[in-house]
Enzyme design. Structure first.
Site, PDB file in Angstrom:
ATOM      1  N   GLU A   1       0.820  -1.199   0.000  1.00 54.78           N
ATOM      2  CA  GLU A   1       0.000   0.000   0.000  1.00 54.78           C
ATOM      3  C   GLU A   1       0.866   1.265   0.000  1.00 54.78           C
ATOM      4  OE1 GLU A   1      -2.195  -2.944   2.790  1.00 54.78           O
ATOM      5  OE2 GLU A   1      -0.188  -2.642   1.954  1.00 54.78           O
TER       6      GLU A   1
ATOM      7  N   CYS B   1      -0.349   0.139   7.561  1.00 53.08           N
ATOM      8  CA  CYS B   1      -0.834   0.532   6.236  1.00 53.08           C
ATOM      9  C   CYS B   1      -2.219   1.157   6.304  1.00 53.08           C
ATOM     10  CB  CYS B   1      -0.847  -0.677   5.303  1.00 53.08           C
ATOM     11  SG  CYS B   1       0.810  -1.259   4.898  1.00 53.08           S
TER      12      CYS B   1
END
Length: 352
Positions: free
Chosen positions: A47, A79
């Site tokens: 991510e 994330c």
């Protein structure tokens, strides 16, 4: 999501003990803004990699990720928070994170007002992350047994000659399997017969797997064995209490419990798991394969079958503790592919 799954596969063999993860970010109008994947343990997660590529275009957009965004701080930050800070409006993920320390990312996203959709192409994403998921659920690496044989199941001729049964294309494909694995494993019979090298060749940028050689009684591995060179790391496994000289070069030596059939499979897999190994490619001979099948420790079988007949010679699998047809290990064939003139068959035990 299929694009994210394809991106995740680029990390196979280099992310352990972490999972492989891919991410695609679309901007608010639905156009691709950034892509990323987890390249190696300790590096940016998928991510974060994709957000860096997307920049300000991520705001108001959608993130597609193969694994639920993590919600903990390890060598990198959570994330879920990175997605929140980037202003993403929606997150779609395939597989829920089963680890207690990392789960909760979806809840954190929802609490921040982000729309979350779960389970998209979950089976496909889980298949691509099978090694890591196996390690989480079973506490051991995922084991793939690879063998090459004639169409009548022989791995060598009656006089012991075996090079080459399968084609150059199949042998190149095996190097791909090695590159996607954390460890490659052989036993003493293969050491004596073939003096294997076990390193990856012909794949640029490949992360070399750990070469694991089982030499239970310390009688098969000579000081000039090819597996002891510096092309890849090597772990030499001998029986607990067996007198063995230190291996040459930079190879490590470990002693594990053993019996008449060889090194204890469960102890070996526990040792490898502790070393961060999440996927093992079993390239040893019939005896070693039989011990793994008997221990219920084969998660996938990949057979390369050559259009050749021998009629005599060693079989691909030795005694696996199966004495009657009702006890046969039944497999589900998941893929059949032509590799040059050969046929590659991939199958998984039905019990799995």
């Amino acid at each position: 999501m299929r694009r994210a799954i394809a991106l995740a596969a680029r990390g196979l063999g280099s992310t352990s003990p972490n999972p492989v993860v891919g991410c695609v970010i679309l901007d608010a109008s639905g156009r691709t803004a950034g892509e990323g994947f987890h390249r190696r343990a300790g590096g940016p997660h998928a991510e974060v990699d994709a957000l860096a590529a997307a920049g300000d275009r991520a705001r108001g957009g959608t993130a597609y990720v193969t694994l639920e965004p993590c919600n903990h701080t390890g060598r990198t930050g959570p994330c879920s928070q990175a997605l929140i800070d980037a202003g993403v409006a929606r997150v779609v993920y395939a597989v829920a994170d089963p680890t207690p320390q990392a789960t909760g990312g979806a809840d954190a996203l929802r609490a921040a007002g982000i729309a979350v959709t779960a389970g998209v192409l979950a089976d496909e994403a889980a298949a691509g992350n099978a090694a890591w998921l196996t390690s989480v659920r079973l506490g051991r690496p995922r084991v793939t047994w690879k063998y090459a044989a004639t169409l009548d199941g022989r791995t060598a001729a009656a006089d012991g000659t075996s090079r080459w049964i399968t084609s150059a294309e199949s042998r190149a494909d095996v190097h791909r399997l090695r590159a996607e694995s954390d460890a490659v494993l052989v036993g003493s019979g293969t050491l004596r017969a073939d003096d294997p090298h076990l390193a990856v060749r012909g794949i640029e940028g490949a992360t070399q797997p750990l070469r694991v050689v089982l030499d239970t009684h310390a009688r098969s591995l000579g000081p000039d064995a090819r597996v002891l060179d510096d092309a890849a790391p090597t772990l030499v496994v001998v029986g607990d209490g067996v007198t063995a000289p230190p291996p040459t070069g930079s190879a490590d030596l470990v002693r594990l419990p053993y019996d008449d059939t060889g090194i204890a499979v469960d102890a070996l897999l526990a040792e490898l798991h502790a070393r961060g190994v999440r996927s093992v490619l079993l390239e040893g001979g019939a005896t070693l394969a039989g011990s793994f099948v008997a221990a219920g420790a084969v998660d996938r079988v990949i057979g390369y079958l050559a259009p050749v007949l021998l009629g005599a010679g060693p079989a691909a699998l030795a005694d696996a503790g199966i004495t009657t047809i009702t006890d046969a290990l039944r497999l589900d064939v998941t893929e059949t592919v032509r590799i040059g003139p050969d046929l590659r068959i991939t199958a998984t035990p039905k019990e799995r």
